[in-house]
Enzyme design. Sequence first.
Site, mmCIF file in Angstrom:
data_model
loop_
_atom_site.group_PDB
_atom_site.id
_atom_site.type_symbol
_atom_site.label_atom_id
_atom_site.label_comp_id
_atom_site.label_asym_id
_atom_site.label_seq_id
_atom_site.Cartn_x
_atom_site.Cartn_y
_atom_site.Cartn_z
ATOM 1 C CB SER A 1 4.951 -2.222 12.072
ATOM 2 O OG SER A 1 4.607 -0.876 12.307
ATOM 3 C CD GLU B 1 -3.008 5.217 6.909
ATOM 4 O OE1 GLU B 1 -2.959 5.267 5.667
ATOM 5 O OE2 GLU B 1 -2.083 4.754 7.602
ATOM 6 C CD GLU C 1 -3.690 -2.861 7.285
ATOM 7 O OE1 GLU C 1 -2.546 -3.039 6.855
ATOM 8 O OE2 GLU C 1 -4.359 -1.849 7.037
ATOM 9 N N GLY D 1 2.366 1.879 10.843
ATOM 10 C CA GLY D 1 3.345 2.962 10.743
ATOM 11 C C GLY D 1 4.082 3.267 12.033
ATOM 12 N N GLY E 1 2.696 -1.333 4.303
ATOM 13 C CA GLY E 1 2.727 0.090 3.983
ATOM 14 C C GLY E 1 4.151 0.543 3.726
ATOM 15 N N GLY E 2 4.759 1.147 4.732
ATOM 16 C CA GLY E 2 6.087 1.754 4.593
ATOM 17 C C GLY E 2 7.126 0.878 3.914
ATOM 18 C CG HIS F 1 -5.960 1.650 5.165
ATOM 19 N ND1 HIS F 1 -5.551 2.549 6.116
ATOM 20 C CD2 HIS F 1 -4.911 0.821 4.953
ATOM 21 C CE1 HIS F 1 -4.290 2.278 6.459
ATOM 22 N NE2 HIS F 1 -3.881 1.232 5.767
ATOM 23 C CG ASN G 1 -1.731 1.216 1.414
ATOM 24 O OD1 ASN G 1 -1.825 2.032 0.497
ATOM 25 N ND2 ASN G 1 -2.335 1.374 2.583
ATOM 26 C CD1 TRP G 2 3.899 1.220 -2.528
ATOM 27 C CD2 TRP G 2 3.939 2.200 -4.543
ATOM 28 N NE1 TRP G 2 4.822 0.554 -3.309
ATOM 29 C CE2 TRP G 2 4.862 1.130 -4.557
ATOM 30 C CE3 TRP G 2 3.789 2.955 -5.704
ATOM 31 C CZ2 TRP G 2 5.638 0.813 -5.677
ATOM 32 C CZ3 TRP G 2 4.562 2.636 -6.819
ATOM 33 C CH2 TRP G 2 5.476 1.582 -6.796
ATOM 34 C CE LYS G 3 0.107 3.298 4.746
ATOM 35 N NZ LYS G 3 -0.057 3.438 6.179
HETATM 36 C C1 PEP Z 1 -0.938 -0.055 6.104
HETATM 37 O O1 PEP Z 1 -1.087 1.155 6.072
HETATM 38 O O2 PEP Z 1 -1.780 -0.804 5.575
HETATM 39 C C2 PEP Z 1 0.249 -0.583 6.773
HETATM 40 C C3 PEP Z 1 0.257 -1.848 7.086
HETATM 41 O O3 PEP Z 1 1.258 0.312 7.010
HETATM 42 P P1 PEP Z 1 2.697 -0.024 7.667
HETATM 43 O O4 PEP Z 1 3.191 -1.295 7.048
HETATM 44 O O5 PEP Z 1 3.544 1.159 7.311
HETATM 45 O O6 PEP Z 1 2.476 -0.170 9.126
#
Ligand code: PEP
Length: 251
Positions: free
Chosen positions: A214, A101, A169, A175, A235-236, A99, A12-14
Amino acid sequence: MTTTISPLIAGNWKMNCLRGLLDELTALAGMLTTGEAPRAIVVICPPATILSEVAQLGAIAGIQAGGQDCHAQAHGAHTGDISAGMLADAGAQYVIVGHSERRADHGEIDAQVLAKAEAAIGAGLKPIVCVGETEAQRDSGEAETVVAAQLAASVPDAAGQHEVIVAYEPIWAIGTGRTPTVQDITHMHAAIRQQLTARFAEKGLTMRILYGGSLKPQNARKILAVENVNGGLVGGASLLAKDFYTIISSV
Ligand code: PEP
């Protein structure tokens, strides 16, 4: 991991990527085509502005593309929104819905997430439905109840006939560099599996349940080996080809 379910790793590049990040996709495609064949389905969910490029570039290496959200309606007067059909038209095969967010930034509630998942299925996409508790809910022992309620209200009945993916999640892990213990992930994924099989019988046994929050090169092997963890939503660590490749290779 449940062996009969082929794992899926989605990035997920957000709201992070300008066209320059396509270089990372090219690098990832190179790693996937020259290295050992990945044991997971690989999906990248970039911003909509570069979705068609990601779909085209990724196809060379078997990387599939997904959207990060879609509108519940197929078309109409919804300035700034994108329909599931438009994502499909740009080359997407998946779309993330619900999600945390989006639930937080846009006040999305389960009923809207459900409608988006139904719209995705209607457009031929596979929705990745996100659920997860806040830190306060976990601390007060409500995590499983909260996730069960989100699942019941955001996973459509059509999941009985179509491919729908669930992503667990925990919001406090996204994050932050923090993750639940293996034991907590085991319990939550078992509870989700139980709920899916109670509702969808045989089909519930084969639905993918991803872990997200994470997930990093350092912890991927341990987390992806947990029973009923059928892949990850990243994500990251999906922004750097090297890190994402390490996670994919951990399956
Ligand atoms: C996400 O936003 O779906 C996610 C899992 O982010 P991260 O891996 O950065 O925690």
